[in-house]
Design a protein around this motif. Structure first.
Motif, PDB file in Angstrom:
ATOM      1  N   ALA A  11      -0.798  -4.990   4.952  1.00 31.68           N
ATOM      2  CA  ALA A  11      -0.048  -4.317   4.410  1.00 31.68           C
ATOM      3  C   ALA A  11       0.908  -4.707   3.216  1.00 31.68           C
ATOM      4  O   ALA A  11       0.534  -3.710   1.817  1.00 31.68           O
ATOM      5  CB  ALA A  11       1.608  -4.641   5.350  1.00 31.68           C
ATOM      6  N   GLU A  12       0.508  -6.050   2.065  1.00 30.29           N
ATOM      7  CA  GLU A  12       0.551  -6.525   1.310  1.00 30.29           C
ATOM      8  C   GLU A  12       0.063  -5.879   0.266  1.00 30.29           C
ATOM      9  O   GLU A  12       0.293  -4.872  -0.500  1.00 30.29           O
ATOM     10  CB  GLU A  12       0.517  -8.054   0.816  1.00 30.29           C
ATOM     11  CG  GLU A  12       2.373  -8.791   1.420  1.00 30.29           C
ATOM     12  CD  GLU A  12       1.526 -10.222   1.885  1.00 30.29           C
ATOM     13  OE1 GLU A  12       0.862 -10.827   1.686  1.00 30.29           O
ATOM     14  OE2 GLU A  12       2.757 -10.801   1.790  1.00 30.29           O
ATOM     15  N   ARG A  13      -1.144  -5.361   0.544  1.00 29.16           N
ATOM     16  CA  ARG A  13      -2.429  -5.176   0.172  1.00 29.16           C
ATOM     17  C   ARG A  13      -2.280  -3.495  -0.602  1.00 29.16           C
ATOM     18  O   ARG A  13      -2.378  -2.992  -1.552  1.00 29.16           O
ATOM     19  CB  ARG A  13      -3.550  -5.208   0.403  1.00 29.16           C
ATOM     20  CG  ARG A  13      -5.166  -4.521  -0.308  1.00 29.16           C
ATOM     21  CD  ARG A  13      -6.219  -5.605  -0.427  1.00 29.16           C
ATOM     22  NE  ARG A  13      -7.315  -4.511   1.608  1.00 29.16           N
ATOM     23  CZ  ARG A  13      -7.108  -5.600   2.670  1.00 29.16           C
ATOM     24  NH1 ARG A  13      -6.797  -6.725   2.210  1.00 29.16           N
ATOM     25  NH2 ARG A  13      -7.648  -4.653   3.041  1.00 29.16           N
ATOM     26  N   LEU A  14      -1.849  -2.915   0.741  1.00 32.99           N
ATOM     27  CA  LEU A  14      -1.323  -0.914   0.957  1.00 32.99           C
ATOM     28  C   LEU A  14      -0.265  -1.448  -0.633  1.00 32.99           C
ATOM     29  O   LEU A  14      -0.245  -0.291  -1.492  1.00 32.99           O
ATOM     30  CB  LEU A  14      -1.092  -1.092   2.180  1.00 32.99           C
ATOM     31  CG  LEU A  14      -2.118  -0.653   2.881  1.00 32.99           C
ATOM     32  CD1 LEU A  14      -1.524  -0.632   3.923  1.00 32.99           C
ATOM     33  CD2 LEU A  14      -2.949   0.885   2.613  1.00 32.99           C
ATOM     34  N   VAL A  15       0.899  -2.048  -0.094  1.00 32.93           N
ATOM     35  CA  VAL A  15       2.102  -2.125  -1.549  1.00 32.93           C
ATOM     36  C   VAL A  15       1.252  -2.256  -3.048  1.00 32.93           C
ATOM     37  O   VAL A  15       1.624  -1.239  -3.857  1.00 32.93           O
ATOM     38  CB  VAL A  15       2.947  -3.480  -1.121  1.00 32.93           C
ATOM     39  CG1 VAL A  15       3.692  -3.038  -2.100  1.00 32.93           C
ATOM     40  CG2 VAL A  15       3.521  -2.973   0.241  1.00 32.93           C
ATOM     41  N   VAL A  16       0.160  -3.107  -3.265  1.00 32.05           N
ATOM     42  CA  VAL A  16       0.002  -3.102  -3.901  1.00 32.05           C
ATOM     43  C   VAL A  16      -0.755  -1.941  -4.903  1.00 32.05           C
ATOM     44  O   VAL A  16      -0.623  -1.908  -6.033  1.00 32.05           O
ATOM     45  CB  VAL A  16      -0.820  -4.262  -4.174  1.00 32.05           C
ATOM     46  CG1 VAL A  16      -1.578  -4.628  -5.237  1.00 32.05           C
ATOM     47  CG2 VAL A  16       0.196  -5.590  -4.373  1.00 32.05           C
ATOM     48  N   GLU A  17      -1.914  -1.387  -3.827  1.00 34.53           N
ATOM     49  CA  GLU A  17      -2.426  -0.665  -4.659  1.00 34.53           C
ATOM     50  C   GLU A  17      -1.934   1.026  -4.512  1.00 34.53           C
ATOM     51  O   GLU A  17      -2.259   1.662  -5.847  1.00 34.53           O
ATOM     52  CB  GLU A  17      -3.908  -0.775  -3.501  1.00 34.53           C
ATOM     53  CG  GLU A  17      -5.060  -1.620  -3.143  1.00 34.53           C
ATOM     54  CD  GLU A  17      -6.126  -1.523  -2.567  1.00 34.53           C
ATOM     55  OE1 GLU A  17      -6.928  -0.635  -2.312  1.00 34.53           O
ATOM     56  OE2 GLU A  17      -6.423  -2.419  -2.006  1.00 34.53           O
ATOM     57  N   LEU A  18      -0.998   1.175  -4.037  1.00 34.64           N
ATOM     58  CA  LEU A  18      -0.459   2.082  -3.308  1.00 34.64           C
ATOM     59  C   LEU A  18       0.511   2.303  -4.792  1.00 34.64           C
ATOM     60  O   LEU A  18       0.824   3.879  -5.055  1.00 34.64           O
ATOM     61  CB  LEU A  18      -0.529   2.755  -2.480  1.00 34.64           C
ATOM     62  CG  LEU A  18      -1.377   2.707  -1.124  1.00 34.64           C
ATOM     63  CD1 LEU A  18      -1.436   3.306  -0.309  1.00 34.64           C
ATOM     64  CD2 LEU A  18      -2.710   3.783  -1.926  1.00 34.64           C
TER      65      LEU A  18
END
Length: 206
Positions: free
Chosen positions: A121-128
């Motif tokens: 979830a954290e990676r999705l926020v950062v990437e998107l």
């Protein structure tokens, strides 16, 4: 690339539909937010599609509009997100709700969905966050997800069939069988069709 399909809706078995186009039947997987907007079998339907070719399969994913398809395409570009997880995300929340989650860095809402841990979830926020800026700022996400003109629900089916169909759809979206059955039992009321049960189960899971 198959970008759009227009034909007769033959079957609806969430999360998959069958569309007849000039005698050719296309099997299309859809997120539930788009599935809810489908008309009744026998009616004409227009579906925006994304075509995925793998070594072992050729898959079509369908969406009610270009925005949801565009968001799906951005999702599957993210590290660790495949088409199945993309469908799960867009089944658990509308495109606008997902955009708000990313804009507000709302990790907890993303973690509530199957297959998404805190790190994912954290990676999705950062990437998107930057990539999704092109979709604009979405503020009002409390409006009901209205069906397309002419859309109708499934006919009411026997209780056991309704529950089994709803649970099967949730399993297809990544939930474990026992969890799916519990979710369905928690929201089912007499008279509900399977699509309504799935909608309420997913809403309660967030």
């Amino acid at each position: 690339m198959i970008g759009r399909i227009r034909g007769t809706l033959v079957e609806k078995q969430p999360p998959e539909i069958l569309v007849d186009v000039a005698g050719v039947g296309y099997e299309i997987q859809m997120p539930m937010t788009s599935f809810y907007q489908l008309p009744a079998p026998g009616d004409e339907v227009v579906v925006y599609t994304h075509f995925v070719v793998r070594e072992d399969a050729q898959l079509l994913f369908g969406f009610a509009d270009k925005m949801e398809r565009g968001l799906f395409r951005e999702l599957i570009k993210a590290n660790g997100v495949g088409p199945k997880l993309g469908l799960t995300i867009l089944s658990g929340m509308s495109a606008s709700q997902f955009l708000v989650c990313v804009q507000n860095e709302d990790v907890s809402s993303l973690v509530a969905m199957p297959g998404i841990g805190k790190k994912t979830a954290e990676r999705l926020v950062v990437e998107l966050k930057d990539r999704l800026a092109k979709f604009g700022n979405i503020q009002d996400v409390n409006l009901p997800h209205l069906p397309m003109e002419g859309a109708t629900g499934n006919a009411v089916v026997p209780l056991n069939d309704t529950r089994e169909e709803a649970a099967s759809a949730l399993v297809s979206l990544g939930y474990k069988p026992a969890q799916a059955s519990k979710m369905v039992s928690g929201v089912y009321e007499q008279g509900m069709n399977s699509e309504t049960v799935i909608r309420e189960a997913l809403k309660a899971a967030l």
